[in-house]
Design an enzyme around this catalytic site. Structure first.
Site, PDB file in Angstrom:
ATOM      1  N   ASN A  56      40.909  -7.216   9.618  1.00  0.00           N
ATOM      2  CA  ASN A  56      41.822  -7.794   8.624  1.00  0.00           C
ATOM      3  C   ASN A  56      43.121  -6.980   8.520  1.00  0.00           C
ATOM      4  OD1 ASN A  56      41.023  -5.494   7.318  1.00  0.00           O
ATOM      5  ND2 ASN A  56      40.209  -6.498   5.500  1.00  0.00           N
TER       6      ASN A  56
ATOM      7  N   GLU B   2      43.087  -2.235   1.982  1.00  0.00           N
ATOM      8  CA  GLU B   2      42.840  -3.641   2.294  1.00  0.00           C
ATOM      9  C   GLU B   2      44.106  -4.481   2.116  1.00  0.00           C
ATOM     10  OE1 GLU B   2      40.191  -3.987   3.827  1.00  0.00           O
ATOM     11  OE2 GLU B   2      38.359  -3.981   2.639  1.00  0.00           O
TER      12      GLU B   2
END
Ligand code: PGA
Length: 239
Positions: free
Chosen positions: A136, A143
């Site tokens: 990702n 993140e």
């Protein structure tokens, strides 16, 4: 940015280990930023091999790891403390008090985050930071969607990260859902960055990170702005 295409995972591992080894030879008391995950395993193995041949000496090196799960004891075999002991620390002559992994067990996590950054700064910052990249686009456990300017902090792991790392745990319920991670600000302050990526599954995200727009949705894209980034990758179909 330098991009080095490796012929195989073994070639990637040797090249990455060569770059780390050169750093240690040029500055024996350097500060290395270290990463966990599957990708660095071959690099660490190669470094251990060269250490056993007396080709590299870690006696003056200091290390700081990127991240650790919240709530996992350093003795827990799934912890990143255990990973580092098993895959590097127990096999080379790094001093016990010179290796640092964030502590995910302390009560005051906010204070632990501040102390981790202060400790890195007190050693003069990181000379060479080794990084993997998540599917990702995460670097360490930063993140997608997080601010680039964060210091060491606590994150809630994305579902895709939990799925990617589940293989190391019995069930998803056993997996910690939070982690303590070095922030992008500190990573970007490293004097040199070495990003390693292996496998077809990393090809798209690597392209986005290196050639796409710089966006918090792809945390690794910020690395385009680093003045000394080396990427060693093996992302072809063939191995
Ligand atoms: P991997 O993890 O090396 O296991 O692919 C990379 C990362 O998530 O940073």
């Amino acid at each position: 940015m330098k991009i080095i295409h490796a012929k195989s995972y073994a070639d990637l591992s040797r090249k990455a280990a060569n770059i780390i080894s050169a750093q240690v030879i040029l500055k024996p008391n350097c500060v290395l930023g270290l990463a966990t995950g599957s990708t660095p395993l071959g690099t660490y193995k190669q470094l251990i091999e060269w250490y056993n041949k007396d080709d590299i000496d870690f006696s003056q090196v200091t290390t700081f790891n990127l991240d650790e799960y919240v709530g996992l004891d350093p003795a827990d075999p799934q912890s990143y403390h255990a990973y580092m002991r098993e895959n590097l620390f127990d096999h080379v002559n790094l001093r016990k008090n010179a290796v640092h992994v964030p502590d995910g067990m302390v009560e005051d996590l906010a204070d632990a985050c501040k102390r981790y950054d202060a400790l890195i700064q007190s050693h003069g910052g990181i000379d060479l930071q080794l990084l993997g990249i998540g599917k990702n686009g995460h670097i360490a456990f930063n993140e997608p969607g997080e601010a680039f300017e964060k210091d060491t902090h606590i994150v809630t792991l994305e579902t895709s990260t939990l799925q990617a790392n589940r293989r190391f745990f019995g069930t998803e319920e056993d997996m910690p859902k939070h982690a303590i991670t070095m922030g992008i600000r500190m990573i970007m302050q490293a004097k040199k960055i070495l990003l390693i990526a292996d496998g077809e599954s990393k090809r798209d995200i690597l392209n986005k990170a290196l050639y796409g727009p710089i966006s918090a949705q792809v945390p690794a894209s910020i690395l385009q702005l680093h003045p000394d980034l080396t990427v060693v990758c093996h992302v072809e179909d063939k191995t």
